[in-house]
Structure formats: C-alpha cells, structure tokens
Design a protein around this motif. Sequence first.
Motif, PDB file in Angstrom:
ATOM      1  N   SER A   3       0.831  -1.215   0.000  1.00 40.86           N
ATOM      2  CA  SER A   3       0.000   0.000   0.000  1.00 40.86           C
ATOM      3  C   SER A   3       0.857   1.254   0.000  1.00 40.86           C
ATOM      4  N   LEU A   4       1.908   1.239   0.847  1.00 44.50           N
ATOM      5  CA  LEU A   4       2.818   2.387   0.869  1.00 44.50           C
ATOM      6  C   LEU A   4       3.506   2.570  -0.483  1.00 44.50           C
ATOM      7  N   LEU A   5       3.968   1.446  -1.047  1.00 46.33           N
ATOM      8  CA  LEU A   5       4.594   1.526  -2.362  1.00 46.33           C
ATOM      9  C   LEU A   5       3.611   2.017  -3.430  1.00 46.33           C
ATOM     10  N   PHE A   6       2.344   1.562  -3.278  1.00 41.94           N
ATOM     11  CA  PHE A   6       1.320   1.969  -4.240  1.00 41.94           C
ATOM     12  C   PHE A   6       1.080   3.481  -4.169  1.00 41.94           C
ATOM     13  N   LEU A   7       0.945   4.015  -2.945  1.00 41.97           N
ATOM     14  CA  LEU A   7       0.732   5.454  -2.791  1.00 41.97           C
ATOM     15  C   LEU A   7       1.913   6.251  -3.321  1.00 41.97           C
ATOM     16  N   ILE A   8       3.127   5.782  -2.999  1.00 38.72           N
ATOM     17  CA  ILE A   8       4.320   6.474  -3.493  1.00 38.72           C
ATOM     18  C   ILE A   8       4.371   6.433  -5.026  1.00 38.72           C
ATOM     19  N   ALA A   9       4.057   5.253  -5.577  1.00 38.84           N
ATOM     20  CA  ALA A   9       4.084   5.107  -7.035  1.00 38.84           C
ATOM     21  C   ALA A   9       3.037   5.998  -7.695  1.00 38.84           C
ATOM     22  N   ILE A  10       1.829   6.094  -7.076  1.00 44.24           N
ATOM     23  CA  ILE A  10       0.777   6.927  -7.645  1.00 44.24           C
ATOM     24  C   ILE A  10       1.196   8.398  -7.667  1.00 44.24           C
ATOM     25  N   VAL A  11       1.778   8.840  -6.547  1.00 43.86           N
ATOM     26  CA  VAL A  11       2.215  10.242  -6.467  1.00 43.86           C
ATOM     27  C   VAL A  11       3.300  10.511  -7.501  1.00 43.86           C
ATOM     28  N   PHE A  12       4.309   9.613  -7.550  1.00 47.07           N
ATOM     29  CA  PHE A  12       5.389   9.816  -8.504  1.00 47.07           C
ATOM     30  C   PHE A  12       4.884   9.712  -9.947  1.00 47.07           C
ATOM     31  N   ALA A  13       3.935   8.804 -10.172  1.00 47.46           N
ATOM     32  CA  ALA A  13       3.390   8.667 -11.521  1.00 47.46           C
ATOM     33  C   ALA A  13       2.651   9.933 -11.935  1.00 47.46           C
ATOM     34  N   ARG A  14       1.881  10.505 -10.999  1.00 45.68           N
ATOM     35  CA  ARG A  14       1.143  11.730 -11.325  1.00 45.68           C
ATOM     36  C   ARG A  14       2.093  12.892 -11.608  1.00 45.68           C
ATOM     37  N   VAL A  15       3.086  13.035 -10.709  1.00 45.47           N
ATOM     38  CA  VAL A  15       4.061  14.117 -10.918  1.00 45.47           C
ATOM     39  C   VAL A  15       4.846  13.893 -12.204  1.00 45.47           C
ATOM     40  N   GLY A  16       5.269  12.659 -12.392  1.00 44.69           N
ATOM     41  CA  GLY A  16       6.051  12.357 -13.590  1.00 44.69           C
ATOM     42  C   GLY A  16       5.261  12.551 -14.872  1.00 44.69           C
ATOM     43  N   LEU A  17       4.017  12.047 -14.880  1.00 47.14           N
ATOM     44  CA  LEU A  17       3.189  12.213 -16.074  1.00 47.14           C
ATOM     45  C   LEU A  17       2.892  13.678 -16.350  1.00 47.14           C
ATOM     46  N   THR A  18       2.647  14.427 -15.264  1.00 42.04           N
ATOM     47  CA  THR A  18       2.394  15.860 -15.448  1.00 42.04           C
ATOM     48  C   THR A  18       3.594  16.537 -16.086  1.00 42.04           C
ATOM     49  N   TRP A  19       4.766  16.184 -15.628  1.00 46.23           N
ATOM     50  CA  TRP A  19       5.980  16.772 -16.185  1.00 46.23           C
ATOM     51  C   TRP A  19       6.221  16.300 -17.622  1.00 46.23           C
ATOM     52  N   ILE A  20       6.008  15.004 -17.863  1.00 45.90           N
ATOM     53  CA  ILE A  20       6.238  14.451 -19.199  1.00 45.90           C
ATOM     54  C   ILE A  20       5.235  15.017 -20.208  1.00 45.90           C
ATOM     55  N   LEU A  21       3.959  15.116 -19.764  1.00 41.29           N
ATOM     56  CA  LEU A  21       2.893  15.565 -20.673  1.00 41.29           C
ATOM     57  C   LEU A  21       2.713  17.083 -20.677  1.00 41.29           C
ATOM     58  N   LYS A  22       3.576  17.793 -19.951  1.00 38.76           N
ATOM     59  CA  LYS A  22       3.461  19.257 -19.945  1.00 38.76           C
ATOM     60  C   LYS A  22       3.525  19.852 -21.350  1.00 38.76           C
ATOM     61  N   PRO A  23       4.408  19.387 -22.224  1.00 35.34           N
ATOM     62  CA  PRO A  23       4.388  19.906 -23.602  1.00 35.34           C
ATOM     63  C   PRO A  23       3.053  19.674 -24.305  1.00 35.34           C
ATOM     64  N   LEU A  24       2.416  18.501 -24.049  1.00 37.12           N
ATOM     65  CA  LEU A  24       1.107  18.248 -24.660  1.00 37.12           C
ATOM     66  C   LEU A  24       0.063  19.231 -24.151  1.00 37.12           C
ATOM     67  N   HIS A  25       0.122  19.526 -22.839  1.00 36.28           N
ATOM     68  CA  HIS A  25      -0.802  20.506 -22.272  1.00 36.28           C
ATOM     69  C   HIS A  25      -0.564  21.880 -22.896  1.00 36.28           C
ATOM     70  N   THR A  26       0.696  22.219 -23.070  1.00 32.88           N
ATOM     71  CA  THR A  26       1.023  23.495 -23.713  1.00 32.88           C
ATOM     72  C   THR A  26       0.520  23.520 -25.145  1.00 32.88           C
ATOM     73  N   ILE A  27       0.654  22.386 -25.845  1.00 32.92           N
ATOM     74  CA  ILE A  27       0.151  22.297 -27.219  1.00 32.92           C
ATOM     75  C   ILE A  27      -1.358  22.491 -27.257  1.00 32.92           C
ATOM     76  N   ALA A  28      -2.064  21.863 -26.307  1.00 31.83           N
ATOM     77  CA  ALA A  28      -3.521  21.995 -26.257  1.00 31.83           C
ATOM     78  C   ALA A  28      -3.928  23.447 -26.009  1.00 31.83           C
ATOM     79  N   GLU A  29      -3.233  24.106 -25.056  1.00 33.34           N
ATOM     80  CA  GLU A  29      -3.531  25.516 -24.782  1.00 33.34           C
ATOM     81  C   GLU A  29      -3.234  26.377 -26.004  1.00 33.34           C
ATOM     82  N   HIS A  30      -2.126  26.086 -26.657  1.00 32.21           N
ATOM     83  CA  HIS A  30      -1.740  26.855 -27.841  1.00 32.21           C
ATOM     84  C   HIS A  30      -2.756  26.643 -28.963  1.00 32.21           C
TER      85      HIS A  30
END
Length: 640
Positions: free
Chosen positions: A157-184
């Motif tokens: 459970s602890l690993l799952f919560l840590i993985a979820i947080v890191f996955a969200r932060v990581g995906l947000t950072w990775i997909l930030k260009p896509l978000h910028t593209i959508a806004e543009h």
Amino acid sequence: MTLFRQIYSLLFGLFLLVVASLGYVQFTETQSFLTKQMESDLNNTSNSLGIMLVPDLEAGDIVGAETLINVIFEGGYYQQVKLTWLVDGKQQVWENSVKIEGVPQWFIDLDLFKKIKKESTITSGWIQLARLEITAHPGFGYHELWRTMSNAIIVFSLLFLIAIVFARVGLTWILKPLHTIAEHAREISQRKFGPDMPVPKTTELKSVVLAFNSMSDQLKLIFNSLDEEVGELRKKNLVDQVSGLPNRQYMMGHLSSWLNEPKSGALVMAKLDWLEEVHSKYGYQVRDETIKLLSQKLKEHLDEVATSVVARIAAYEFAFLITSSEHEQTSKYLQTLIRTINQEMSKAGCKPNENFAIGVAERIGQMTVSDILAQSDNALQKAIKEDKVFHWFENTEKQLFTREQWREHLSSAINGRRFKFKWQPVQHNDSDNIMQRELYCQLELGEKMVHAGQFMPYVELLSLGSLLDKCLIEKVHEDRLLDKSLEPIAINLTFQSLSDPKFHEWLNQFLRSTVLSERICFDIPEAGVYSDPDSCQALCTIIRDNGAHFGIDHFGRQFGSMSYLQTLRPSYVKLDQSFAYYDESEHSSELCRALINVARGLDIKIIVTGIEEIAQLDRFIPLKTNAYMGYISPPVDVED
C-alpha cells in the motif's frame, strides 16, 4: 477521457496487476512453507515423545505418561493427542479447541491449512507398547500467514501510494508539452497568436511543437498581411499623398456617418490661395513640402483644442470636421486654425491674413450632408467675396435649451428615468431572422419627445455618460425588455463609460445578478478603443466573463491597426456607415473586402450599417457579410 487519465489509468492497472501477482506468489509460498514447517515440527514431536514415553509405558505408569504428554501438549501448537495402550486397549485423548488470538475469524474460516496428523507405534524392542496419534494445531500457520500478509499489504500500500504520487508528478511533467500544445491550439482556434512554444526534449513531441509553432507563425503572418493590406488600401484610397491627410472621399463618408449620429460640432472649409503664390515662386516641390508641413502643424495644434478630422479635399482647399464641440470651443478652434495658417504663411514668405478664406457652419438640429456642405460653402464664398479671413454662417434655428438648462433637464431625466425606447432590427443576410435589436432612447420633456441627436451631445459635454448608461441599463432590466425580445439587445456605451472604473465595477455587479446576461450586447465605439485601449480591454473582460457579448461600432472609421481585434475578441463588428456611402469603384470595394476579411479571419461576425435601399445591400452580399441594419428597416417603438 483525457490522455493524462488514460495513461494514468493504464499505469494504475499495470501496478495493480503486478501487486496482485506478487501478493499471490507471496501468499502461496508462505502457505506452503508454513505447511511444511508444521509437518516437520509434528514429525519431530512424534518421534521425541515416542522415545520419552517408552519407560513409562514399560512400567505401566499412566500418571507419568500423562504428565509427560501434558507438558508437550501445552507447550506446542497441537490440536489433539491420542494415546492408545496396546496391552489393554485403554485410550487417552488430549484436545485443544481451534481458537487463535490476533487473527480474524473470516481468515480462519477460509480453511487455508488442511488437517495434519501423524500416527506412530511406540515399541520396546520387538514389543509394541502403544499407538500415538498427534494432530497439529493450525493456529501457528494462520497466525504467521496473517502476520506475513498484513505486513506485505502495508508495504504494498505504501509503495502503491508512493508510485501513484510519482506517476502523477512524472506524467504531469512528461505531458506538460502536450498541455502546452492543447492551450496553444485553443488560443489559435480563438485567433490568438502568442509567442512560440518552447521545443520539448521528447522526440515525438518535438515535431508536433515545431509544426504548431510554424502554423501559428503562418496564421499570424496572414493576419498581419491582411492588416497591412487594409493600411495600404486606406493610404491609397482615403489619404492625400502630398499632405498625408484624409482625402475628399474619406471626408464625405465620415461626414455622412457623423450626421447620422447624435453629435454636435461644425464643418469648417478653408481655401488657401497663398499656396498658389508659393507654387509660382518656388515650384511644385516647394509647394508640396509647404502643404506637408502645414498639414502637420494643423494636426498638431488643432488636436489640442478639439477632436476633429482634417482633410485636403482639393489642391488648395481643406475641410475641418469638428466632431464634438459647442460654439465657444468651435470659436477657439477657428482662432487656432487662423493662427497656424498665418504662422506657416510667414515662414513661406507670404503676408499673413491675405489670400485665404474660411467658412464655418455649425451643426444644429437634423441636417443632411448637402445641408451642412452648402452652409459651409456659402460661408466660404461670402468670406472670399467680402475679402474677410472667415465668415460664420448665420443659422436662424435656435438651440432648444441653454447648456445649464440641458444639465438640469438631463439630471432630472436620469434620476427619474424618463426615457422611452425604440429598437432597430439587425437582420441576417440569408434569412428574415433577426440577429439582434439595437436600442435607441428618447427623452420625455413635458409633452415633447426629444430624440438622442438633440440631447446626446450635451450628455458628453456635461460628462453624464456613465450616469446615463447606468440609467438606461437599469431601465432595460426594469421594463423587462429582455423578456419582450427573443433576440439579444444591443446597448451603445458612451465614451465616458469606457474609461470609468466605477462604471466597470457597477456593470460587473449588475451582470452577475442578471439571469439573462447572455442576451445583452454592448456596442463599443472604435474611437474609444484607440483612445483608451487598456480600459476597453478591462471592460470587455468584465462583459465576456459574465456571459454577455460586445461588438465594435463604427468599425473601419479610424486610421490604425486592426490588431486590437485579437486582444479584445469581439463577437461582432458594425461596419462604419461611411462605407455604405462610398461609390462602387474598385478601390472602395477592395478596402471593404480587406476590412471584412480581417474580421472574418478572426471568426467575428460583420454587420453592415447605414443600409437604406436594396441596391446598397446588394453591394455587400458578395463580400460575405453576416447581417445588415439601417433605415431599410427603421427603428420602431418598443411595445409595452
């Protein structure tokens, strides 16, 4: 579902699958290990107990045998011990109920461990003394299995919560260009061309960002090209090439539009024959340079006195349209004009107050273009005939009220809301449907109705614009005009309201409290956009954020860039009435088409104004305008 959520859900599902697989492997391995451990313990206990019981069995010591078995039975996880004496068949049984502390009953009820039993025969030499049967207690297995799985679940459970947080932060950072593209992309769809997006390091996204940047640059270039085309066409068709001032065509169109608005002011005509003297003495190049310098000085000095349009309408004739002034201000304007002309004459070596004449005609009451042109020309001819510097046309029509009387009447009318409404339909080109209704007001003074053309000039002169706009908007709400019309209602805002922060705050509160705000439109004059762009942008943001709409009135009248359309993003523009009076020449059509293309390129609806007959409308249909209005469908009284 967004791409972020899809990837997030995929990672979530994969992680659950991995955790479930690991949990299953851990569970089965632990169960197997505990089973083997209990079997081994049972074998050891059976062998040890069998050896220890031989002396007591040989001696027939029942008490000794029971004591020994009790010690072992109470110290281990054994559910049952059964001892059968083979000499006389006597059987002794020790039992322990299956009660396990610290383990949920539902877990025990799963019956995860099968019954483990060990039977052995106790012998002394070749003689069989007794038969020993021991059944293992499953408590040890359940206890250890529950403890192991509980710890594993906590860790997972602890690993799952840590993985979820890191996955969200990581995906947000990775997909930030896509978000910028959508806004543009969203901004491009709204015809907003901002700076280029930064190129990401991700190879797959890099080509997409470069493509978007290229597309945005191309669209911005197209819009700028259209804007430049409008500027070039204006310069070519409406600007005098020598003086840099508007030409006769622009002045006639602007004059027609001005006379259709509730304004005050005057038309001044000047004939400068001294320029012919400069021509004869120094040639046309010096004359043209003198005209250019004179034009610059006229604009510089006259703009300080009153808002006006200065145009060169012939070789040595100039026209000055003062768009908003009283008699005293017009007189000051005239004095500044004479002084400026004399100064330039002195520089050119000519005698002041000679070889030029000025005619002045004030706008009083309802006037047509031919009326005010005739009056100003008569005044000019009389000044020439009498060899005077200027002549003021004597108008026999008297003003309805003095300035102070107007202040009293208007203040009283605003406080008492004594206004009556008319509205004029704005009709679609391709159908009989009405796009919106533009609202006009009349002032009720006693038994007489005074139209806007008579009192609006004094509203501006007396700085009552914001109060009047508040009064009219509130009266629209009180009279429930939005319920009487299925179409949106367009309300003209005064110049004072555009730059009044208190009016902005009041309008924001009003629109928030109005249910039908999406059916209210506000017409903003283009001149107000150029004079105070920041205040206009703030007002337009308030209107848009509250669900209402706004448009640009007198679109195309001002000389300047159309880039403000990208910033303000109006819902519609109302083409200036002057375009309805331009001739049908190719140059005029090109200018209209270019202006309309600028608006259409930004997905803004175009409304043609000043239409009086079908022939005028037919000229605009090929230009792909959206709607039209004018006295072809005149204003009508709002029904009670």
